[in-house]
Enzyme design. Structure first.
Site, short mmCIF file in Angstrom:
data_model
loop_
_atom_site.label_atom_id
_atom_site.label_comp_id
_atom_site.label_asym_id
_atom_site.label_seq_id
_atom_site.Cartn_x
_atom_site.Cartn_y
_atom_site.Cartn_z
N HIS A 188 -5.46 0.41 7.31
CA HIS A 188 -5.02 1.80 7.20
C HIS A 188 -4.96 2.53 8.54
O HIS A 188 -4.11 3.40 8.74
CB HIS A 188 -5.85 2.55 6.17
CG HIS A 188 -5.39 2.24 4.78
ND1 HIS A 188 -6.05 1.35 3.98
CD2 HIS A 188 -4.28 2.62 4.11
CE1 HIS A 188 -5.38 1.22 2.86
NE2 HIS A 188 -4.31 1.98 2.90
N GLU A 432 1.14 -2.90 -7.57
CA GLU A 432 0.46 -3.53 -6.42
C GLU A 432 -0.55 -4.56 -6.87
O GLU A 432 -1.32 -5.07 -6.05
CB GLU A 432 -0.16 -2.47 -5.51
CG GLU A 432 -1.10 -1.51 -6.16
CD GLU A 432 -1.66 -0.47 -5.19
OE1 GLU A 432 -1.56 -0.63 -3.98
OE2 GLU A 432 -2.19 0.54 -5.69
N ASP A 456 -0.91 -4.42 -0.95
CA ASP A 456 -1.91 -4.97 -1.87
C ASP A 456 -1.32 -6.08 -2.73
O ASP A 456 -2.02 -7.05 -3.04
CB ASP A 456 -2.46 -3.85 -2.76
CG ASP A 456 -3.54 -3.07 -2.02
OD1 ASP A 456 -4.37 -3.71 -1.35
OD2 ASP A 456 -3.53 -1.83 -2.10
N CYS A 503 6.92 1.00 -1.41
CA CYS A 503 6.27 1.79 -0.37
C CYS A 503 5.30 0.96 0.46
O CYS A 503 4.60 1.49 1.31
CB CYS A 503 5.57 3.01 -0.97
SG CYS A 503 4.35 2.58 -2.20
#
Ligand code: PEP
Ligand code: MG
Length: 570
Positions: A188, A432, A456, A503
């Site tokens: 992240h 995901e 993910d 995304c």
């Protein structure tokens, strides 16, 4: 001659600047700390307490001058904790018990925090978080890890680990580059840096290469080659000037694409949207030509602070994002806490497998005190434009049905409170997990849209940790198993007449975008600086050619073969 250090370049671009050591997770630093005698450690601890108290005093004065009264009050409470004689006594006792100075500080703060936590009084119990924060602050001072400060000079943040909130909390104009010991493309901290086009290199913990970079060093960071030149000479700098000029030329070329639509030569239009972590990122996203926001990672609204943001605070952030999207869709994902995004003040017990643990919608469905205010804030923001709610980490339909019930409850509460809200907010899910992808034909009956989260999805499908550099060669979005789950999701959406987007980071790969277009995807959402590259590719390849390529790819058996083939033909 500069010393050249190599890592893995994950965000291209050249940055020149001064190193600032940063990062909240101290584990890596603690392992490498070399302790002296007990007396020396005690002296270091005392000196750190005095210096930190002094630094806090300066910060408090500055905050007061800027009218930031609340923050000043928090800092004042921290200063008092640092200067509490009991704190010093406890640290000295821990050093006597053979702990080094930074370990002793952390242990003493932790012991006091646990005592606070056990108090019945809610106010005192909540101070445990502050004590831990204070402990970290003093330990950081001893370890030489700087608190990032907002100055005039652009810095290159460098750390064995840097939490996403550290980068998110600093204005873009102050960060020239990022150097990370751990991490990978989908960590992240890297995702946030990517949204801001900050050149970044990861993987510097390997052979402790990161230790060769010291606070205050001047470096040239080459994100494309994964090279760092430490304290370069004037000639070495001059050599890079030419490459910096080329970088500027490319940026100008991409800027010219800003207002052109992402349409293939035979007229297939794909919506290109942006992933953001804060309402403050929207302007930057629009400047790259984003047609709205496909993923607002709302958990960042919850991170980097001491307590839960209330409905009003969240409403302000979402409203601003929705308004700024100016009629385009703004998809707000409900908080995706857990995994590599912990939230200290939720006090979630440490887990063996946090990515498979108590996270995301699993927390939201249990903690209505957190979830309902968030849903209410998004529904209210919907009045100011086009908002959508997106639910992360869904694995079964029952979870989604519970979410829908809670949305109805949120609306009822808003109606009772006389607050206006949008009744037509779309509600969709992140696809995901393999479970969600396989079940998309069923989910399609209930949801308004799918957004494929490949960061993910790849991790869970391939049983391959997204942040582990040593297995990053296995982590590949072109793996045929992943491609089949993606195609299934898009087909399910098409058959049900709903939209499907993506995304995850795969969306920012121009060759992948062509495959996804051929599969029938409607929307791609990515770090805004990637939009022009993807747009340029989509405008160059017809859907007929893309379908032929897709047909070849789906016959292939290996991710590397697919990647090489796409590079050759596209
Ligand atoms: C994903 O998993 O692909 C995604 C977009 O969400 P995050 O990276 O925040 O887990
Ligand atoms: Mg995810």
């Amino acid at each position: 001659m500069a010393e050249v250090i190599r890592g893995k370049g994950v965000i291209s671009g050249i940055a020149v600047g001064k190193i600032m050591l940063a990062g909240q997770n101290l584990d890596g630093y603690l392992v490498h700390y070399k302790a002296g005698s007990k007396e020396e450690e005690k002296e270091k601890a005392r000196a750190a307490l005095t210096a930190v108290a002094e630094n806090l005093r300066t910060s408090i004065e500055r905050l007061k001058k800027q009218g930031m009264v609340e923050q000043a009050a928090i800092m004042e409470a921290h200063r008092m904790m640092v200067q509490d004689p009991m704190m010093e006594e406890n640290i000295m006792a821990k050093i006597e018990e053979t702990a080094s100075a930074p370990h002793a500080v952390l242990k003493a703060a932790e012991a006091q925090a646990v005592l606070f936590e056990q108090m019945a009084d809610e106010y005192f119990a909540a101070r445990a978080v502050d004590l831990r924060d204070v402990g970290k602050r003093v330990a950081k001072f001893i370890l030489g890890v700087k608190e990032p400060e907002i100055g005039d000079e652009k810095v290159i943040l460098c750390g064995r680990e840097i939490e996403p909130s550290v980068i998110a909390g600093m204005p873009t104009e102050n960060i020239a580059g990022v150097l990370l010991g751990s991490g990978s493309t989908t960590a992240h901290a890297v995702i946030i840096a990517k949204a801001r086009a900050i050149p970044t290199i990861v993987g510097l913990n390997k052979e402790d290469r990161i230790d060769k970079i010291k606070d205050g060093d001047h470096v040239i960071l080459d994100g494309e080659r994964g090279e760092i030149l430490v304290n370069p000479s004037a000639e070495e700098r001059a050599r890079y000037d030419e490459r910096i000029r080329k970088q500027q030329e490319l940026a100008a070329h991409y800027a010219a694409l800003k207002d052109l639509p992402a349409v293939t030569p035979d007229g297939i239009k794909i919506d290109l949207m942006a992933n953001i972590g804060s309402h403050m990122d929207v302007d930057n996203a629009l400047s790259y030509g984003a047609e709205g926001v496909g993923l607002f990672r709302s958990e960042f609204v919850f991170m980097g602070r001491q307590d839960i943001p209330n409905e009003e605070d969240q409403f302000k952030a979402y409203k601003e994002a929705v308004e700024k999207c100016g009629g385009h869709l703004c998809v707000i994902r409900t908080m995706d806490i857990g995994g590599d995004k912990p939230l200290p003040y939720l006090n979630i017990p440490k887990e063996e497998n946090p990515f498979l643990g108590y996270r995301a919608v699993r927390i939201s469905l249990e903690r209505h005190d957190l979830f309902l205010p968030q849903l209410k804030a998004i529904l209210r923001a919907g009045v100011y434009g086009k908002a959508a709610i997106m639910i992360p980490m869904i694995i079964n339909v029952a979870e989604f049905k519970k979410v829908k019930e809670l949305i109805e409850e949120a609306k009822l509460e808003l109606a009772h409170e006389g607050k206006s809200y949008a009744d037509n907010v779309q509600v969709g899910i992140m696809v995901e997990t393999p479970a969600a992808a396989i079940m998309t034909p069923v989910f399609a009956k209930y949801v308004d849209f799918f957004s494929i989260g490949t960061n993910d999805l790849v991790q869970y499908t391939l049983a391959c940790d997204r942040g582990n550099a040593s297995i990053s060669h296995l982590y590949n979005h072109f793996n045929p198993a992943v491609l089949r789950l993606i195609r299934r999701t898009i087909t399910s959406a098409r058959e049900a007449g709903i939209w499907a987007g993506m995304c995850g980071e795969m969306a920012s790969d121009p060759n992948a975008a062509v495959l996804l277009m051929a599969m029938g995807i409607h929307e791609l959402s990515m770090s805004a600086p990637s939009i022009p590259r993807v747009k340029e590719k989509l405008r160059a390849v017809s859907s007929i050619q893309a379908k032929e390529v897709l047909s070849d790819v789906m016959k292939m058996e290996d991710a590397d073969e697919i990647k090489a083939y796409l590079q050759k033909v596209l």
